[in-house]
Design a protein around this motif. Sequence first.
Motif, PDB file in Angstrom:
ATOM      1  N   GLY A   9       0.809  -1.212   0.000  1.00 47.35           N
ATOM      2  CA  GLY A   9       0.000   0.000   0.000  1.00 47.35           C
ATOM      3  C   GLY A   9       0.841   1.259   0.000  1.00 47.35           C
ATOM      4  O   GLY A   9       0.465   2.273  -0.602  1.00 47.35           O
ATOM      5  N   THR A  10       1.984   1.212   0.678  1.00 47.25           N
ATOM      6  CA  THR A  10       2.889   2.366   0.705  1.00 47.25           C
ATOM      7  C   THR A  10       3.404   2.663  -0.697  1.00 47.25           C
ATOM      8  O   THR A  10       3.437   3.821  -1.130  1.00 47.25           O
ATOM      9  N   LEU A  11       3.810   1.619  -1.409  1.00 52.88           N
ATOM     10  CA  LEU A  11       4.306   1.787  -2.779  1.00 52.88           C
ATOM     11  C   LEU A  11       3.194   2.237  -3.717  1.00 52.88           C
ATOM     12  O   LEU A  11       3.383   3.153  -4.522  1.00 52.88           O
ATOM     13  N   LEU A  12       2.019   1.601  -3.607  1.00 49.55           N
ATOM     14  CA  LEU A  12       0.899   1.969  -4.478  1.00 49.55           C
ATOM     15  C   LEU A  12       0.490   3.413  -4.245  1.00 49.55           C
ATOM     16  O   LEU A  12       0.201   4.142  -5.201  1.00 49.55           O
ATOM     17  N   TYR A  13       0.479   3.829  -3.011  1.00 54.73           N
ATOM     18  CA  TYR A  13       0.156   5.217  -2.688  1.00 54.73           C
ATOM     19  C   TYR A  13       1.172   6.161  -3.335  1.00 54.73           C
ATOM     20  O   TYR A  13       0.805   7.175  -3.940  1.00 54.73           O
ATOM     21  N   ALA A  14       2.442   5.821  -3.208  1.00 55.09           N
ATOM     22  CA  ALA A  14       3.498   6.694  -3.716  1.00 55.09           C
ATOM     23  C   ALA A  14       3.395   6.918  -5.221  1.00 55.09           C
ATOM     24  O   ALA A  14       3.617   8.031  -5.711  1.00 55.09           O
ATOM     25  N   VAL A  15       3.028   5.882  -5.972  1.00 55.18           N
ATOM     26  CA  VAL A  15       3.003   6.015  -7.429  1.00 55.18           C
ATOM     27  C   VAL A  15       1.669   6.534  -7.961  1.00 55.18           C
ATOM     28  O   VAL A  15       1.593   7.004  -9.096  1.00 55.18           O
ATOM     29  N   SER A  16       0.615   6.478  -7.150  1.00 55.67           N
ATOM     30  CA  SER A  16      -0.710   6.858  -7.658  1.00 55.67           C
ATOM     31  C   SER A  16      -1.246   8.168  -7.135  1.00 55.67           C
ATOM     32  O   SER A  16      -2.110   8.780  -7.774  1.00 55.67           O
ATOM     33  N   ILE A  17      -0.753   8.650  -5.990  1.00 53.86           N
ATOM     34  CA  ILE A  17      -1.378   9.827  -5.383  1.00 53.86           C
ATOM     35  C   ILE A  17      -1.170  11.079  -6.229  1.00 53.86           C
ATOM     36  O   ILE A  17      -2.063  11.928  -6.321  1.00 53.86           O
ATOM     37  N   GLY A  18      -0.020  11.216  -6.877  1.00 53.20           N
ATOM     38  CA  GLY A  18       0.209  12.383  -7.727  1.00 53.20           C
ATOM     39  C   GLY A  18      -0.784  12.485  -8.873  1.00 53.20           C
ATOM     40  O   GLY A  18      -1.478  13.496  -9.018  1.00 53.20           O
ATOM     41  N   PRO A  19      -0.895  11.445  -9.722  1.00 47.70           N
ATOM     42  CA  PRO A  19      -1.878  11.489 -10.807  1.00 47.70           C
ATOM     43  C   PRO A  19      -3.311  11.658 -10.310  1.00 47.70           C
ATOM     44  O   PRO A  19      -4.096  12.404 -10.902  1.00 47.70           O
ATOM     45  N   VAL A  68      -5.943  14.902 -11.146  1.00 45.18           N
ATOM     46  CA  VAL A  68      -7.288  14.725 -11.706  1.00 45.18           C
ATOM     47  C   VAL A  68      -8.314  15.448 -10.847  1.00 45.18           C
ATOM     48  O   VAL A  68      -9.162  16.213 -11.346  1.00 45.18           O
ATOM     49  N   PHE A  69      -8.248  15.240  -9.531  1.00 48.04           N
ATOM     50  CA  PHE A  69      -9.238  15.837  -8.650  1.00 48.04           C
ATOM     51  C   PHE A  69      -9.036  17.335  -8.471  1.00 48.04           C
ATOM     52  O   PHE A  69      -9.989  18.060  -8.173  1.00 48.04           O
ATOM     53  N   LEU A  70      -7.818  17.822  -8.652  1.00 41.90           N
ATOM     54  CA  LEU A  70      -7.598  19.270  -8.647  1.00 41.90           C
ATOM     55  C   LEU A  70      -8.411  19.929  -9.760  1.00 41.90           C
ATOM     56  O   LEU A  70      -8.999  21.001  -9.577  1.00 41.90           O
ATOM     57  N   ARG A  71      -8.452  19.286 -10.918  1.00 42.44           N
ATOM     58  CA  ARG A  71      -9.245  19.827 -12.029  1.00 42.44           C
ATOM     59  C   ARG A  71     -10.739  19.705 -11.741  1.00 42.44           C
ATOM     60  O   ARG A  71     -11.517  20.607 -12.050  1.00 42.44           O
ATOM     61  N   VAL A  72     -11.146  18.582 -11.153  1.00 39.49           N
ATOM     62  CA  VAL A  72     -12.565  18.364 -10.861  1.00 39.49           C
ATOM     63  C   VAL A  72     -13.095  19.403  -9.879  1.00 39.49           C
ATOM     64  O   VAL A  72     -14.199  19.935 -10.044  1.00 39.49           O
ATOM     65  N   PHE A  73     -12.298  19.724  -8.862  1.00 43.75           N
ATOM     66  CA  PHE A  73     -12.762  20.591  -7.788  1.00 43.75           C
ATOM     67  C   PHE A  73     -12.249  22.027  -7.895  1.00 43.75           C
ATOM     68  O   PHE A  73     -12.374  22.801  -6.946  1.00 43.75           O
ATOM     69  N   ALA A  74     -11.670  22.401  -9.038  1.00 43.55           N
ATOM     70  CA  ALA A  74     -11.136  23.751  -9.205  1.00 43.55           C
ATOM     71  C   ALA A  74     -12.221  24.800  -8.961  1.00 43.55           C
ATOM     72  O   ALA A  74     -13.356  24.661  -9.408  1.00 43.55           O
TER      73      ALA A  74
END
Length: 233
Positions: free
Chosen positions: A190-200, A204-210
């Motif tokens: 989970g630590t590795l999956l979080y590290a590689v996926s949280i940025g993308p 995406v959500f920054l654009r959704v909630f802008a």
Amino acid sequence: MSSRPSRLGRPSRPGRPDSSGRLARRLTQLYGGLVLYGASSALLVRSGLGLEPWNVLHQGLAERTGLSMGVVLTVVGALVLLLWIPLRQRPGLGTVSNVLVIGAAMDATLAVVPDAHGWPLRIAVLVAGIVLNGAATGLYIAARFGPGPRDGLMTGLNRRTGLSVRLVRTAVEITVVVTGFALGGTVGVGTLLYAVSIGPLAQVFLRVFAVPAASDGSTVVAAGQPRRAILRR
């Protein structure tokens, strides 16, 4: 409030106050994002498959002190905020709220959500936690009330040392993961999956909630360093 975000994510143009509706939306995103962040982090704990870098440290300290993870998260956040003083960082409403809200939301969620058992459920809880964490990050940063204490530490070190945000962030997070693991924190897939996926996910959500800018109705996602030093607990 003015309309254009500064490098720390706060509006900087004078003389352009927020409308009441826009301010209400920003505040809702801020506090909704912080509560969701704490809840999503609790889901990662319950999955038992690995935590975000800072929460590895928080869990390790909780194991050693007997305090809840939420309390440790709050205390560490306050201590990190003190490091802003020599770095000449300015906290915003979001910075202070970050320290006060996320830990409480995390403890509240841990109190009602039991540990996940069985691989299918554990994986489902892990994935849900990471996706919700990305949504929380988008909500919080797009509200533009200032970075979290750990983000501000990274961007402050970037300015004072001249090192890249990426290098500073990597060094800090490796340090907290290793320290947390030594103290008993959970490191896993989970630590590795979080590290590689949280940025993308966060982008995406920054654009959704802008939140549309007040001056001309254009959409402002986030500015400068908060985009490069995505919210970390």
